[in-house]
Write a protein that holds these residues in place. Sequence first.
Motif, mmCIF file in Angstrom:
data_model
loop_
_atom_site.group_PDB
_atom_site.id
_atom_site.type_symbol
_atom_site.label_atom_id
_atom_site.label_comp_id
_atom_site.label_asym_id
_atom_site.label_seq_id
_atom_site.Cartn_x
_atom_site.Cartn_y
_atom_site.Cartn_z
ATOM 1 N N VAL A 58 -7.656 22.471 -4.172
ATOM 2 C CA VAL A 58 -7.935 21.086 -4.542
ATOM 3 C C VAL A 58 -6.638 20.405 -4.948
ATOM 4 C CG1 VAL A 58 -9.139 19.555 -6.138
ATOM 5 C CG2 VAL A 58 -10.304 21.582 -5.265
ATOM 6 N N ILE A 59 -6.349 19.271 -4.322
ATOM 7 C CA ILE A 59 -5.164 18.474 -4.643
ATOM 8 C C ILE A 59 -5.637 17.081 -5.048
ATOM 9 C CG2 ILE A 59 -2.979 17.539 -3.810
ATOM 10 C CD1 ILE A 59 -2.874 19.764 -1.762
ATOM 11 N N CYS A 60 -5.276 16.645 -6.239
ATOM 12 C CA CYS A 60 -5.622 15.308 -6.737
ATOM 13 C C CYS A 60 -4.476 14.351 -6.418
ATOM 14 C CB CYS A 60 -5.886 15.351 -8.242
ATOM 15 S SG CYS A 60 -7.294 16.372 -8.719
ATOM 16 N N ILE A 61 -4.779 13.283 -5.692
ATOM 17 C CA ILE A 61 -3.757 12.345 -5.221
ATOM 18 C C ILE A 61 -4.129 10.935 -5.671
ATOM 19 C CG2 ILE A 61 -2.584 11.396 -3.203
ATOM 20 C CD1 ILE A 61 -3.245 13.944 -1.709
ATOM 21 N N ALA A 62 -3.173 10.238 -6.259
ATOM 22 C CA ALA A 62 -3.393 8.855 -6.697
ATOM 23 C C ALA A 62 -2.071 8.101 -6.634
ATOM 24 C CB ALA A 62 -3.977 8.806 -8.111
ATOM 25 N N ALA A 101 -8.290 8.799 5.654
ATOM 26 C CA ALA A 101 -8.824 9.780 6.594
ATOM 27 C C ALA A 101 -8.664 9.308 8.034
ATOM 28 C CB ALA A 101 -10.293 10.048 6.281
ATOM 29 N N ASP A 102 -8.839 8.020 8.286
ATOM 30 C CA ASP A 102 -8.664 7.487 9.636
ATOM 31 C C ASP A 102 -7.209 7.577 10.088
ATOM 32 O OD1 ASP A 102 -11.344 6.911 9.788
ATOM 33 O OD2 ASP A 102 -11.131 4.801 9.245
ATOM 34 N N VAL A 103 -6.295 7.325 9.160
ATOM 35 C CA VAL A 103 -4.872 7.382 9.512
ATOM 36 C C VAL A 103 -4.474 8.793 9.917
ATOM 37 C CG1 VAL A 103 -2.553 7.244 8.525
ATOM 38 C CG2 VAL A 103 -4.166 5.386 8.181
ATOM 39 N N TYR A 134 0.837 -1.191 0.000
ATOM 40 C CA TYR A 134 0.000 0.000 0.000
ATOM 41 C C TYR A 134 0.878 1.249 0.000
ATOM 42 C CZ TYR A 134 -3.717 -3.242 1.207
ATOM 43 O OH TYR A 134 -4.607 -4.285 1.198
ATOM 44 N N ALA A 135 0.509 2.187 -0.856
ATOM 45 C CA ALA A 135 1.222 3.468 -0.908
ATOM 46 C C ALA A 135 0.653 4.468 0.081
ATOM 47 C CB ALA A 135 1.154 4.045 -2.326
ATOM 48 N N GLU A 136 -0.331 4.055 0.850
ATOM 49 C CA GLU A 136 -0.969 4.963 1.807
ATOM 50 C C GLU A 136 0.016 5.603 2.782
ATOM 51 O OE1 GLU A 136 -3.414 3.736 5.521
ATOM 52 O OE2 GLU A 136 -4.828 3.833 3.845
ATOM 53 N N PRO A 137 1.006 4.868 3.347
ATOM 54 C CA PRO A 137 1.970 5.542 4.239
ATOM 55 C C PRO A 137 2.752 6.639 3.530
ATOM 56 C CG PRO A 137 2.074 3.166 4.520
ATOM 57 C CD PRO A 137 1.221 3.413 3.321
ATOM 58 N N LYS A 164 -13.999 10.610 -5.179
ATOM 59 C CA LYS A 164 -14.686 11.135 -6.363
ATOM 60 C C LYS A 164 -15.735 10.174 -6.895
ATOM 61 C CE LYS A 164 -11.378 9.463 -9.809
ATOM 62 N NZ LYS A 164 -12.350 8.674 -10.560
ATOM 63 N N ASN A 165 -15.844 8.963 -6.356
ATOM 64 C CA ASN A 165 -16.905 8.034 -6.713
ATOM 65 C C ASN A 165 -17.135 7.078 -5.550
ATOM 66 O OD1 ASN A 165 -14.820 6.063 -6.916
ATOM 67 N ND2 ASN A 165 -14.491 6.607 -9.050
ATOM 68 N N PRO A 166 -18.311 6.463 -5.490
ATOM 69 C CA PRO A 166 -18.589 5.562 -4.364
ATOM 70 C C PRO A 166 -17.638 4.383 -4.269
ATOM 71 C CG PRO A 166 -20.624 6.145 -5.516
ATOM 72 C CD PRO A 166 -19.484 6.642 -6.366
ATOM 73 N N GLY A 167 -17.077 3.935 -5.401
ATOM 74 C CA GLY A 167 -16.183 2.786 -5.373
ATOM 75 C C GLY A 167 -14.899 3.026 -4.613
ATOM 76 N N GLY A 168 -14.483 4.281 -4.470
ATOM 77 C CA GLY A 168 -13.240 4.594 -3.758
ATOM 78 C C GLY A 168 -13.439 5.001 -2.323
ATOM 79 N N THR A 169 -14.639 4.775 -1.778
ATOM 80 C CA THR A 169 -14.928 5.237 -0.423
ATOM 81 C C THR A 169 -14.052 4.548 0.619
ATOM 82 O OG1 THR A 169 -17.214 5.630 -1.093
ATOM 83 C CG2 THR A 169 -16.755 5.560 1.266
ATOM 84 N N LYS A 170 -13.861 3.240 0.479
ATOM 85 C CA LYS A 170 -13.058 2.513 1.466
ATOM 86 C C LYS A 170 -11.621 3.019 1.483
ATOM 87 C CE LYS A 170 -11.757 -2.171 2.871
ATOM 88 N NZ LYS A 170 -11.855 -3.625 2.550
ATOM 89 N N ARG A 171 -11.065 3.262 0.310
ATOM 90 C CA ARG A 171 -9.701 3.764 0.221
ATOM 91 C C ARG A 171 -9.576 5.135 0.881
ATOM 92 N NH1 ARG A 171 -9.711 3.579 -4.664
ATOM 93 N NH2 ARG A 171 -8.955 1.453 -4.903
#
Length: 494
Positions: A419-423, A182-184, A146-149, A170-177
């Motif tokens: 607005v910052i777009c992060i992927a 946000a929790d971290v 995971y690139a989350e860290p 930006k879509n419901p499919g990415g809510t878990k990600r």
Amino acid sequence: MRRVKIFSGSSHPELTESICERLGTTPGKCDLRKFSNGETSVDIGCSIRDQDVFIVQSGSQKANDSIMELLILISACKGGSANKITAVMPYFPYSKQSKKKSHRGAITARMLANLLTVAGVDHVITVDLHASQMQGFFTKPVDNLYAEPLLARWIRHNVSNWRETVVVSKNPGGTKRVTQLADVLKLNFALITTDRRRINRDGWASSRFQSHRHSPVESVDGDAKENFSVGGVSGASYGEAVGPATDFGTAPRVSAPLAAGLGITTTAAGPPYFGVASGQSNGVYGHPNPEDDPDDEYADGHAHSVTYGRLIQGHIVDDDYPSPSPSLNPSHGDDPMMASIHSLPSLHPTDHALSGSIDADNSDDEDEVDQLPGSEKMITLVGEVRNRTALIVDDMIDRPGSWIAAAEHVKMRGGAKKVICIATHGVFGGDCLREMEDCSCIDQIVVTNSFPIPQEQRRGLRKLTVIDLSQLLSEAIRRNHHGLPTLNLIPDFY
């Protein structure tokens, strides 16, 4: 490291060099070339007998060539008596085709997993799979890093006043990600969803908020009234109560007596409404009278964090922007029954009534902007982003349409100041990177170097930031070689 060989494919040699530099080694000698007829040739230039081999080959703009080259490399190492062969694929090609999207569609990601297994791979290391269940496609072990860290550390060190930012999906499919990030960081999050069935045909909208420009209550010239009854109210009275029709999807206004008879919510400050408050110009709609709400948990202004907007040709428009005038099927005329039948999704040429599912069709993939004349969609933001920095997060940036629409809605309608777009994966197909660079509502684009970005695409860009993945991948290789667990590779990233 001893008894380890790291080979690089032609897709991303810079990343391989960075990984080897961190591990204190050099890439193994390997001759990659193509014959005049386009066939790929691989020649391993060193001994790999009883050694652990790691082949770094990510997806690229030439995905099919990269895949074939990787398969040949694995087969060559297998024939060279390697002890263990690990494919390091930061971006897994065809990961968006991990489910059937049509009646006769193919699950291409599963086919690629089978090809890797047949070629002789023993282990796969990848980063942020588009769908985590893809690990079940393999009969060999898969480490989905995971690139989350890395993204969390970048946000903490580079976003001013980051504790006040909002993470947006930006879509419901990415809510878990998004919720995980946000929790971290202990941040609030928001959700954007698009009503993909809001398609006007002959003046009719097929969304839940129908346009009443050609209402059966009142004709276009405003004279004729239909004779029908709603809740005991005649068509003429209903038509008088409705008044002028709106053209941007909001519901008609009704008088207080009629509203009471129909059970419609009313307010003292303004006219009654059919589920959507009228008279709001900033696009924020909600329950206008919270004390009348039977459920207290939805009161106290919670509904005011819902922001609606109109999306035409992939861009946010004002409420008074004229709706498109399509002529997709002129034979319907003004017949509402024929228009409703024509708007059924099952009749669209891209849909399949016999198989597939709505989730499989459009759940979390980036949608192409509907360029058909007369197409209009509703975009909804759930969450408060006003006067804050919005971090729009997803696993990859492939096409610009949904990113630009989300950025415009968050900034123009939601009131975000930045607005910052992060992927994780910056695929940037076609002119995606240039279009996002030219979008005035996007202030910064942040991706990792999991996918190679050609220099000609990066030339002259001011908003693009690339995070290096070599530290994450080199640590995964080291632990894999020594038999150490790969969970929580670098905990101090947070």
